[in-house]
Design a protein around this motif. Sequence first.
Motif, short mmCIF file in Angstrom:
data_model
loop_
_atom_site.label_atom_id
_atom_site.label_comp_id
_atom_site.label_asym_id
_atom_site.label_seq_id
_atom_site.Cartn_x
_atom_site.Cartn_y
_atom_site.Cartn_z
N SER A 4 0.82 -1.20 0.00
CA SER A 4 0.00 0.00 0.00
C SER A 4 0.86 1.26 0.00
CB SER A 4 -0.90 0.00 1.24
OG SER A 4 -1.55 1.24 1.37
N TYR A 6 0.05 3.90 1.56
CA TYR A 6 -0.01 4.42 2.91
C TYR A 6 -0.08 3.25 3.90
CZ TYR A 6 -1.20 8.61 0.33
OH TYR A 6 -1.19 9.66 -0.56
N MET A 7 1.04 2.61 4.14
CA MET A 7 1.08 1.45 5.04
C MET A 7 0.80 1.84 6.50
SD MET A 7 1.53 -1.30 3.33
CE MET A 7 1.90 -2.44 4.63
N ALA A 30 -7.58 4.08 5.84
CA ALA A 30 -7.00 2.81 6.29
C ALA A 30 -7.74 1.63 5.67
CB ALA A 30 -7.03 2.72 7.82
N TYR A 33 -6.81 1.51 1.83
CA TYR A 33 -5.42 1.16 1.53
C TYR A 33 -4.89 0.00 2.37
CZ TYR A 33 -5.02 5.45 -1.21
OH TYR A 33 -5.19 6.44 -2.15
N SER A 35 -4.28 -0.08 5.52
CA SER A 35 -3.21 0.54 6.30
C SER A 35 -3.34 0.22 7.78
CB SER A 35 -3.26 2.06 6.15
OG SER A 35 -3.27 2.43 4.80
#
Length: 142
Positions: A4, A6-7, A30, A33, A35
């Motif tokens: 992703s 935005y991990m 979240a 993605y 996240s």
Amino acid sequence: MKKSLYMNILVPLDGSKYSEKALIHACEMAKNYQSRLILVYVVEKSIPINLLDRKEYLEILRKFGNKVLTKGKETATKRGVDSKIIMKEGNVSSEIIKLAKKEQCNMIIVGSKGLGSAARLFLGSVSNKLANNSPCSILIVK
């Protein structure tokens, strides 16, 4: 599985309606993605108060911070997002930036305004300091 963009998303909370809005945005990101959410509350230690009151004041802030983090975690869980909670002590902006680096965050989602205490006015806007000094992208939620 594709990594992703935005991990790790960091969400500073302070109990204001703006930080609650930021958390809701963070939960949606979240989910989209896949996240990991990291919720942080920073106990501001640089406020000048006399030494006898300082311990009591900091204890009140810690209790408030625990409530804010617990509520934030419950909000994330209700929205189907797992989150990690962290409490820090020190300068708010500096601690958030240090944590973002340590946790290798790809995004910080923060409210545009905080609780508006007199101390925050003297210290300057946390969101403004983060926007200028963050190691990663920032989403400022109004």
